[in-house]
Enzyme design. Structure first.
Site, mmCIF file in Angstrom:
data_model
loop_
_atom_site.group_PDB
_atom_site.id
_atom_site.type_symbol
_atom_site.label_atom_id
_atom_site.label_comp_id
_atom_site.label_asym_id
_atom_site.label_seq_id
_atom_site.Cartn_x
_atom_site.Cartn_y
_atom_site.Cartn_z
ATOM 1 N N CYS A 23 0.840 -1.199 0.000
ATOM 2 C CA CYS A 23 0.000 0.000 0.000
ATOM 3 C C CYS A 23 0.872 1.246 0.000
ATOM 4 C CB CYS A 23 -0.913 0.004 1.217
ATOM 5 S SG CYS A 23 0.026 0.057 2.748
ATOM 6 N N CYS A 26 2.644 1.948 3.281
ATOM 7 C CA CYS A 26 3.870 1.179 3.588
ATOM 8 C C CYS A 26 5.037 1.787 2.824
ATOM 9 C CB CYS A 26 3.726 -0.273 3.161
ATOM 10 S SG CYS A 26 2.083 -0.895 3.348
ATOM 11 N N ASP A 402 -1.550 21.109 -35.510
ATOM 12 C CA ASP A 402 -0.665 21.714 -36.493
ATOM 13 C C ASP A 402 -0.988 20.996 -37.810
ATOM 14 O OD1 ASP A 402 1.647 22.947 -37.595
ATOM 15 O OD2 ASP A 402 2.644 21.011 -37.452
#
Length: 709
Positions: A23, A26, A402
């Site tokens: 996680c 951690c 462009d």
């Protein structure tokens, strides 16, 4: 990623790969532990890519000690990935099996001898210790530092449950927690695999010829200038230039294009692409860490470390939210009993609130979605350089293109040849022979066309070649003087051009074509119309974007007439012509005032200022151009616009999923907290609410892997 930060991580910091993160929390604890190691000046953990960057001196053993609380495995960044054990065999999961078995046995014993008996209690206690010892160690450590995270809250809840005699429920909570952690590890690994799979694309060794010797060499030892021999069916290990041979290469791994591309002498080739049919000899042009593939991997990993706006919001929210939950739990446990409530019942409710309050699902809600989406995009040949750009792309209301090199191929080609009185091939040969001496960009289009038609214009003798400034050229062939140039040149030469021919010229010019005329001093022999060719995909892409409700604008330095012709053909909603680079920049700023969120698509070189000014800069053809990779927020690795609607679709889906995740994880907590009122909230429900939310959020995010073009 700001260049300053990127430089820091590459030059001064050493990178290591980390295995075993479960996680974000951690990861943050590990980062702090590493910072406290002797000899380390600074450390930075990238959770998405599972890496740690360390500034200073340290060893892998030291780093593993810092990560011992999570049983993290560390390896050098360059080291080969070790084959992972199958998920069900992993050490962390075996304790879950033992603990679950003890829980079931104790439950049967409880049925047999009654819940109060010492045997089931011992069984439950053993199940709690085996399944939760690593949880307790982390939780108690954090408690001593007053750091309230998931582990701290769980530890208090389980110890509390044991104190008030709810052994069975305490053990169930531990098991559910361990199962959910295992599943979370599994799904995070799944999200990360999309990047790990990118790393495995290029071989780690290559057949190299040095002098007269051929040998297999590890990519780290291959030098620039070495000749790499690539047999049919092999993947290229390095970037380089073909020096011998012709073959088709499948470049899907780099550019996302599924159609193989023919490569021959002097063509650029990339590491990770597959040689399909011929034997190629390739001169290596980049070291292994500089190849396009390495750049892609590096950029994708950096992108995942960059916080998406919603992630920053969630992290800030969680910082205040967790202490608030702890205080709320305390009040629920203490206040009602003071007014005559049952102590053990309310303490139990307080413990359940602690478990429900874990912000786990909330904290994971964004990063998993971002990591998954960026990984999926990279596999499809789209580089998104950060969570912030992923989210911004989902908000886009207008996209400016462009023209040259983006909507068109950027290479002029002959579209029409009109002849008067003489053979077309003969006139084309004369024109190409004369234009060979010209520097005009349209000359190359005429020579290419003559080559395609197999005309031998190189064998024609050209005499007295002379350039007529701004108008064209003249030269003698077979003692006759020919002129090639603009219609204006012939107006001057002949006094006038007949009206039907003038009409023909005007007609072609209205279609956005440039007309060149071949003639003598007396007559006009042919018209050759040249135009920048449209990309096959442009019209379809613009159509798709218009259907998505996005305003499409074409920007070009070309004249209004050519621009209008091409703009109509492509179907853009607005056309701006005669623009200088700074005009493009100003126009993007105007669009931003109108729409807030504006994308710009360019080829990355002359469009750099406009790309930087847009909310999301998208560069074309990232595979060969460093500029595109550097300046843009999103790079389409193949020179293919069709990836653009896919990118917008992916980003929009990611935004929806992040919103769903945040809403869902907060709603589930709210419902569970409301159950406290009638006293219905049990530790079971609490754990299911928290773990269920985390799992659903993670699985919901993994849906982003399914989005295809």
């Amino acid at each position: 990623m700001s260049s300053g930060k990127a430089k820091l991580s590459e030059e001064e910091m050493k990178a290591y790969r980390v295995q075993g993160f479960t996680c974000t929390n951690c990861a943050a604890i590990f980062e702090n532990n590493v910072k406290e190691l002797p000899g380390v000046q600074d450390a930075k953990v990238n959770f998405g890519a599972s890496k740690v960057y360390v500034k200073g001196t340290t060893t892998i053993e030291e780093l593993e000690k810092a990560g011992a609380f999570e049983n993290l495995k560390i390896r050098d960044e360059k080291e080969q990935r070790v084959e992972r054990e199958p998920f069900w065999k992993q050490k962390e999961n075996i304790k879950v099996y033992i603990s679950a078995l003890l829980l079931v046995v104790s439950w049967f014993l409880g049925e047999q001898y009654g819940e109060e008996h010492v045997l089931p209690t011992i069984g439950y206690a053993a199940s709690i210790l085996i399944g939760g010892y690593s949880l307790f160690i982390k939780g108690l450590k954090n408690l001593s530092r007053l750091n309230f995270d998931m582990n701290t809250l769980m530890t208090i809840a389980i110890i509390g449950a044991a104190i008030i005699g709810e052994w069975g429920e305490g053990a169930t909570v531990v098991i559910l927690f361990a199962i959910s952690e295992a599943l979370e590890r599994y799904s995070m690994d799944k999200a990360r695999q999309s990047i790990e799979s990118l790393m495995d694309i290029a071989p780690k060794e290559a057949l190299i010829r040095r002098g007269n010797e051929e040998m297999m060499i590890h990519v780290d030892d291959i030098q620039v200038g070495d000749i790499m021999i690539v047999k049919p069916g092999q993947k290229l290990a390095m970037d380089g230039i073909v020096v011998k041979g012709t073959s088709t290469l499948n470049q899907a791994a780099i550019t996302g294009e599924s159609v193989p591309v023919t490569k021959t002498t002097n063509d650029e080739v990339f590491a990770g692409t597959l040689n399909e049919e011929g034997l190629l000899e390739v001169k290596v042009t980049k070291r292994v860490e500089d190849t396009t593939l390495s750049k892609i991997i590096h950029l994708v990993e950096e992108a995942q470390a960059e916080r998406a706006p919603s992630q920053a919001f969630v992290d800030k929210f969680a910082k205040y939210y967790t202490p608030a939950i702890v205080i709320l739990a305390l009040l629920i446990a203490v206040v009602p009993p003071l007014f005559g409530g049952d102590w053990s019942q309310w303490i139990y409710q307080g413990l359940a609130v602690l478990v429900v309050g874990c912000p786990c699902a909330l904290v994971v809600s964004t990063p998993v979605a971002v990591v998954t989406a960026i990984g999926n995009a990279a596999k499809n040949g789209v580089l998104i350089k950060g969570g912030i750009h992923l989210e911004e792309a989902g908000h886009l209301k207008a996209i400016a293109f462009d023209k040259t090199g983006t909507l068109t191929k950027g290479i002029p080609a002959v579209t029409d040849i009109v002849t008067y009185g003489r053979n077309e091939n003969e006139l084309m040969t004369i024109t190409a022979a004369i234009e060979k001496g010209s520097q005009h960009p349209l000359a190359s289009a005429i020579m290419r066309k003559a080559e395609e038609n197999g005309l031998k214009f190189n064998e024609v003798t050209v005499e007295d070649f002379q350039s007529i400034t701004g108008k064209g050229v003249k030269a003698k062939i077979n003692n006759e003087m020919y002129y090639v140039g603009s219609p204006n040149l012939f107006e001057e030469l002949h006094g006038s051009i007949s009206s039907d021919r003038k009409e023909k010229i005007a007609d072609m010019q209205t279609q956005g074509k440039t007309v060149m005329v071949l003639g003598t001093e007396k007559e006009i022999l042919s018209f050759i119309a040249v135009a920048d060719e449209m990309r096959e995909s442009s019209k379809e892409v613009i159509g798709k974007l218009n259907n998505m409700g996005i305003e499409t604008v074409m920007l070009t330095g070309d004249n209004q007439r050519t621009a209008t012709a091409i703009g109509k053909q492509v179907g853009v909603s607005d056309i701006k012509a005669d623009l200088l680079p700074e005009d493009k920049l100003n126009f993007i700023k105007e669009l931003r005032e109108k729409h807030q969120s504006v994308g710009m698509v360019g080829d990355g070189v002359n469009d750099a200022p406009a790309l930087a000014a847009s909310t999301v800069g998208v560069a074309m053809g990232g595979a060969g151009t460093d500029t595109a990779l550097e300046t843009a927020d999103i790079a389409l690795m193949s020179d293919d616009l069709s990836k653009l609607p896919y990118t917008i679709k992916l980003s929009r889906k990611a935004l929806i999923i992040i919103k769903q995740n945040i809403t869902f994880s907060l709603a589930i907590k709210l419902v569970a907290l409301l159950l406290v009122m009638p006293g219905w909230l049990t530790l079971w429900i609490a754990i299911f609410a928290d773990m269920g939310a985390t799992l659903l959020v993670t699985l919901n995010s993994l849906r982003l892997l399914k989005i295809k073009e």
